[in-house]
Design an enzyme around this catalytic site. Structure first.
Site, PDB file in Angstrom:
ATOM      1  N   ARG A  35       0.832  -1.207   0.000  1.00  0.00           N
ATOM      2  CA  ARG A  35       0.000   0.000   0.000  1.00  0.00           C
ATOM      3  C   ARG A  35       0.867   1.257   0.000  1.00  0.00           C
ATOM      4  NH1 ARG A  35      -0.705   4.847   2.571  1.00  0.00           N
ATOM      5  NH2 ARG A  35      -0.136   3.794   4.526  1.00  0.00           N
ATOM      6  N   ASP A  36       1.542   1.515   1.097  1.00  0.00           N
ATOM      7  CA  ASP A  36       2.327   2.740   1.212  1.00  0.00           C
ATOM      8  C   ASP A  36       3.501   2.755   0.236  1.00  0.00           C
ATOM      9  OD1 ASP A  36       2.939   5.210   2.211  1.00  0.00           O
ATOM     10  OD2 ASP A  36       3.918   4.482   4.018  1.00  0.00           O
ATOM     11  N   CYS A  63       5.457  10.029   0.065  1.00  0.00           N
ATOM     12  CA  CYS A  63       4.118  10.583   0.223  1.00  0.00           C
ATOM     13  C   CYS A  63       3.875  11.661  -0.821  1.00  0.00           C
ATOM     14  CB  CYS A  63       3.940  11.169   1.622  1.00  0.00           C
ATOM     15  SG  CYS A  63       2.315  11.897   1.877  1.00  0.00           S
ATOM     16  N   ASN A  67       9.937   4.806   2.266  1.00  0.00           N
ATOM     17  CA  ASN A  67       9.975   4.220   3.598  1.00  0.00           C
ATOM     18  C   ASN A  67      11.308   3.509   3.789  1.00  0.00           C
ATOM     19  OD1 ASN A  67       7.019   4.390   4.659  1.00  0.00           O
ATOM     20  ND2 ASN A  67       6.821   3.723   2.545  1.00  0.00           N
TER      21      ASN A  67
END
Length: 289
Positions: free
Chosen positions: A13-14, A238, A247
């Site tokens: 997801r991220d 982001c 990340n």
């Protein structure tokens, strides 16, 4: 015996949400299926946000429907509002997450709402999750600094943490969204949060823009944090935090923790294969396994 530290895998997801080239549901499913064999207990695979704002997540229901679910893994989805929660329930998400911000500027950029309005929006989601017996996790972005507002005080991060904990979040994921935090800043923030919400279970979510994520994880370990969000291959970033890179990589964190004497219960060979696959999805590797 070694103490266990859990890595919450957020790559599907991220890690992928900010990729401009659309990735097929089948490729996402293949990545989740491989990660499900690595030893994780929680994997974040979906986000039920408007595809207008995050096109990459438009296939979230298809992904949740298509994965080969491992009985030992909880498959999580982001749900910003009741519409998202209903979508996650229809797709059989095992747990959901609400995501707020410790800074007003980021809250407005990320979800087009003030902090106060966002908390009002999250309350019915948390209540519905409780009614359905579904665990709800709370994300807090910009706990150290904000690309719009500048530094975030530890007390402000603590205030939002307490609000989400009081709302029923079983765990709070504390984000260094821009990836510029220093270990002493992480320590100050964690101590403030622990004072405001002493019974809260905390997790670290540290982006690696400045190359300090591993050092920030070590600082968090010293404060008793034993859960960290990581993304296979270091994918992510982001869209609403200009300049923020990915990340921290799952495989790098797992290796560092083992060196420090902790156990993650993750299979390094599977992590290596999954990282190669994940990077291949964005054209940086061969994508084979």
């Amino acid at each position: 015996m070694s103490e266990t530290v859990e890595l919450f895998e957020v790559g599907p997801r991220d890690g992928l949400q900010n990729e401009k080239a659309l990735i097929s549901a089948q490729d996402k499913i293949a990545l989740v299926n491989l990660l499900s064999t690595a030893g994780f207990t929680r994997i974040e695979v979906a986000s039920f946000v408007s595809p207008k704002w995050v096109p990459q997540m438009a296939t979230s229901a298809e992904v949740l429907a298509g994965i080969a679910r491992a009985p030992s893994v909880s498959y999580a989805a982001l749900t910003p509002n009741m519409r998202g929660f209903d979508g996650a329930m229809s797709a059989r998400a095992d747990e959901v997450a609400i995501f707020g911000s410790a800074s007003e500027g980021f809250s407005k950029a990320n979800i087009n709402a003030s902090i106060a309005d966002s908390l009002e929006r999250f309350a019915p989601v948390a209540a519905a999750a409780k009614a359905h017996g579904i665990p709800v996790r709370g994300y807090i972005s910009c706990t150290i600094n904000c690309p719009y507002d500048g530094p975030t005080s530890p007390e402000q991060s603590a205030r939002i943490a307490k609000a989400l904990h009081d709302m029923g979040c079983y765990e709070l994921s504390l984000g260094d969204t821009t990836g510029h935090a220093y270990p002493d800043e992480i320590t100050a923030m964690l101590r403030a949060v622990k004072a405001a919400a002493p019974k809260a279970k905390l997790a670290g979510h540290y982006h690696d823009t400045s190359g300090r994520a591993l050092a920030n994880i070590e600082a968090s370990l010293a404060e008793g944090v034993r859960v960290f969000d990581t993304s296979i291959g270091g994918l992510g970033g982001c869209p609403y935090a200009p300049g923020a890179l990915g990340n921290v990589a799952t495989e790098s964190v797992a290796a560092r923790l083992e060196t420090l004497g902790y156990t993650t219960n993750l299979n390094p060979a599977v992590l290596e294969r999954a990282a190669k696959m994940a990077l291949g999805l964005r054209g940086k590797g061969q994508g084979d396994v």
